[in-house]
Motif scaffolding. Structure first.
Motif, PDB file in Angstrom:
ATOM      1  N   LEU A  67      17.795   1.395  -8.367  1.00 52.62           N
ATOM      2  CA  LEU A  67      17.806   2.140  -7.109  1.00 52.62           C
ATOM      3  C   LEU A  67      18.104   1.180  -5.957  1.00 52.62           C
ATOM      4  N   ASP A  68      18.539   1.729  -4.811  1.00 54.83           N
ATOM      5  CA  ASP A  68      18.826   0.829  -3.680  1.00 54.83           C
ATOM      6  C   ASP A  68      17.555   0.380  -2.965  1.00 54.83           C
ATOM      7  N   ARG A  69      16.453   1.082  -3.197  1.00 56.21           N
ATOM      8  CA  ARG A  69      15.153   0.651  -2.662  1.00 56.21           C
ATOM      9  C   ARG A  69      14.075   1.111  -3.634  1.00 56.21           C
ATOM     10  N   THR A  70      12.973   0.369  -3.670  1.00 53.46           N
ATOM     11  CA  THR A  70      11.933   0.776  -4.617  1.00 53.46           C
ATOM     12  C   THR A  70      10.543   0.371  -4.177  1.00 53.46           C
ATOM     13  N   LEU A  71       9.579   1.144  -4.655  1.00 51.52           N
ATOM     14  CA  LEU A  71       8.150   0.856  -4.490  1.00 51.52           C
ATOM     15  C   LEU A  71       7.599   0.193  -5.731  1.00 51.52           C
ATOM     16  N   PHE A  72       8.360   0.266  -6.821  1.00 53.04           N
ATOM     17  CA  PHE A  72       7.871  -0.135  -8.140  1.00 53.04           C
ATOM     18  C   PHE A  72       7.937  -1.653  -8.301  1.00 53.04           C
ATOM     19  N   TYR A 110       0.809  -1.226   0.000  1.00 52.61           N
ATOM     20  CA  TYR A 110       0.000   0.000   0.000  1.00 52.61           C
ATOM     21  C   TYR A 110       0.844   1.278   0.000  1.00 52.61           C
ATOM     22  N   LEU A 111       2.170   1.141  -0.026  1.00 53.60           N
ATOM     23  CA  LEU A 111       3.029   2.326  -0.081  1.00 53.60           C
ATOM     24  C   LEU A 111       2.897   2.985  -1.447  1.00 53.60           C
ATOM     25  N   ARG A 112       2.510   4.254  -1.453  1.00 54.86           N
ATOM     26  CA  ARG A 112       2.342   4.961  -2.722  1.00 54.86           C
ATOM     27  C   ARG A 112       3.537   5.838  -3.042  1.00 54.86           C
ATOM     28  N   ALA A 113       4.225   6.300  -2.007  1.00 54.88           N
ATOM     29  CA  ALA A 113       5.337   7.230  -2.199  1.00 54.88           C
ATOM     30  C   ALA A 113       6.386   6.956  -1.125  1.00 54.88           C
ATOM     31  N   ALA A 114       7.633   7.265  -1.446  1.00 53.05           N
ATOM     32  CA  ALA A 114       8.723   7.106  -0.482  1.00 53.05           C
ATOM     33  C   ALA A 114       9.854   8.033  -0.890  1.00 53.05           C
ATOM     34  N   GLY A 115      10.636   8.437   0.089  1.00 51.89           N
ATOM     35  CA  GLY A 115      11.807   9.264  -0.212  1.00 51.89           C
ATOM     36  C   GLY A 115      13.061   8.437  -0.049  1.00 51.89           C
ATOM     37  N   GLY A 116      14.202   9.072  -0.240  1.00 49.94           N
ATOM     38  CA  GLY A 116      15.467   8.457   0.127  1.00 49.94           C
ATOM     39  C   GLY A 116      15.897   7.242  -0.649  1.00 49.94           C
ATOM     40  N   LEU A 166       9.983   9.294 -10.703  1.00 53.73           N
ATOM     41  CA  LEU A 166      11.104   9.508  -9.783  1.00 53.73           C
ATOM     42  C   LEU A 166      11.283  11.014  -9.685  1.00 53.73           C
ATOM     43  N   LEU A 167      11.350  11.545  -8.469  1.00 55.44           N
ATOM     44  CA  LEU A 167      11.417  12.987  -8.266  1.00 55.44           C
ATOM     45  C   LEU A 167      12.824  13.393  -7.835  1.00 55.44           C
ATOM     46  N   PRO A 191      19.020  10.331 -14.240  1.00 60.41           N
ATOM     47  CA  PRO A 191      19.668  10.815 -13.008  1.00 60.41           C
ATOM     48  C   PRO A 191      21.139  10.392 -12.963  1.00 60.41           C
ATOM     49  N   GLU A 192      21.887  10.946 -12.022  1.00 62.34           N
ATOM     50  CA  GLU A 192      23.292  10.572 -11.819  1.00 62.34           C
ATOM     51  C   GLU A 192      23.364   9.424 -10.814  1.00 62.34           C
ATOM     52  N   VAL A 193      24.353   8.577 -10.957  1.00 63.18           N
ATOM     53  CA  VAL A 193      24.599   7.536  -9.961  1.00 63.18           C
ATOM     54  C   VAL A 193      24.926   8.227  -8.634  1.00 63.18           C
ATOM     55  N   GLY A 194      24.316   7.767  -7.552  1.00 63.91           N
ATOM     56  CA  GLY A 194      24.533   8.365  -6.233  1.00 63.91           C
ATOM     57  C   GLY A 194      23.484   9.409  -5.872  1.00 63.91           C
ATOM     58  N   GLU A 195      22.760   9.874  -6.869  1.00 64.05           N
ATOM     59  CA  GLU A 195      21.722  10.889  -6.624  1.00 64.05           C
ATOM     60  C   GLU A 195      20.585  10.300  -5.778  1.00 64.05           C
ATOM     61  N   MET A 196      19.999  11.164  -4.901  1.00 69.10           N
ATOM     62  CA  MET A 196      18.871  10.718  -4.081  1.00 69.10           C
ATOM     63  C   MET A 196      17.568  11.146  -4.751  1.00 69.10           C
ATOM     64  N   LEU A 197      16.605  10.223  -4.787  1.00 64.73           N
ATOM     65  CA  LEU A 197      15.330  10.492  -5.459  1.00 64.73           C
ATOM     66  C   LEU A 197      14.176  10.138  -4.529  1.00 64.73           C
ATOM     67  N   ALA A 198      13.055  10.802  -4.740  1.00 65.56           N
ATOM     68  CA  ALA A 198      11.806  10.368  -4.105  1.00 65.56           C
ATOM     69  C   ALA A 198      11.023   9.569  -5.148  1.00 65.56           C
ATOM     70  N   LEU A 199      10.182   8.661  -4.666  1.00 63.53           N
ATOM     71  CA  LEU A 199       9.483   7.743  -5.562  1.00 63.53           C
ATOM     72  C   LEU A 199       7.984   7.901  -5.399  1.00 63.53           C
ATOM     73  N   GLU A 200       7.301   7.706  -6.517  1.00 61.55           N
ATOM     74  CA  GLU A 200       5.839   7.838  -6.468  1.00 61.55           C
ATOM     75  C   GLU A 200       5.279   6.898  -7.536  1.00 61.55           C
TER      76      GLU A 200
END
Ligand code: ZN
Length: 237
Positions: free
Chosen positions: A30-35, A11-17, A49-50, A82-91
């Motif tokens: 990514l190192d973690r994902t909702l997708f 049920y997770l719709r969005a996440a940061g980090g 990806l934000l 995006p660049e490798v190492g960049e932090m993104l939020a996910l939706e």
């Protein structure tokens, strides 16, 4: 390898980090994902990806990578990388995913109404199907629809259960789907349990309570070959 957040909470719709691990031709890792990556018949998620600068990288599809738990987020054409190492939020596109979850869970229920080996299946946002190795004369749309909806009306909570590969090998009757063997190699296998109705290996995303399906309609039954009698369903509403 990605931490698969949907596995513990669909049920997770969005996440940061989320950190970009790699950017390939085939997609962004990514190192973690909702997708949810396409698999087990369920279509891959879409969403965005934000970036910290406010840019949205629209994700058109999600696919499995080569390694266990590796996930490729496939950007829509013309999207920035995006660049490798960049932090993104996910939706994720939640409306679409929730329909996939409802239809996916509905197939589990229907597989207990049509008692026959499952030879294939697919789950799209608007419809889902299972193929059975069964005689056509045993498939009646009205009966399948009524009995599936009667089970859905029991409104039971679903559960995730983990067993070891060895435990699964000892219980081959759990594997209904001949074409899709449960993912192995990680030492354990995830089962979806719908108490009193169904128990089978499945890595997909499901609703918490089968009442969320709301009911189904059988939209088509047809033969796709001797061992593929196809039953296609849609959500009733
Ligand atoms: Zn499932």
């Amino acid at each position: 390898m990605s931490e698969l957040l949907f596995r513990d909470d669909a049920y997770l719709r969005a996440a940061g980090g989320a950190r970009v691990v790699a950017v390939h031709e085939r997609g962004i890792e990514l190192d973690r994902t909702l997708f949810y990556p396409q698999g087990g018949g369920q279509m891959g998620d879409t969403g965005a990806l934000l970036r910290e600068n406010g840019q949205r990288i629209v994700i058109a599809d999600t696919r499995k990578g080569d390694a266990i738990d590796s996930v490729f987020h496939v950007p829509a054409p013309e999207m920035p990388r995006p660049e490798v190492g960049e932090m993104l939020a996910l939706e994720i596109d939640w409306e679409r995913r929730y329909r996939l979850m409802r239809l996916h869970t509905a197939l589990h229920v229907m597989s207990c109404v049509v008692v026959a080996p499952v030879t294939g299946g697919n789950i799209a946002p608007d419809k889902a199907r299972l193929d059975f190795d069964i005689d056509m004369s045993l498939l009646n749309a009205e009966t399948i629809e009524r009995e599936t909806n009667q089970l859905i009306a029991r409104a039971v909570e679903t559960e995730t259960v983990w067993i070891t590969d060895a435990e699964l090998d000892a219980r081959p009757e759990l594997v209904k789907t001949m074409s899709v063997q449960p993912p192995r190699g990680a030492g354990r296998v995830r089962l979806l349990k719908i108490p009193g109705i169904d128990l089978q290996p499945c890595g997909g995303t499901h609703v918490r309570n089968i009442s969320e399906i709301g009911g189904i309609r059988v939209i088509k039954i047809r033969s796709e070959g001797r061992r593929n009698r196809r039953v296609e369903i849609a959500l009733a509403a």
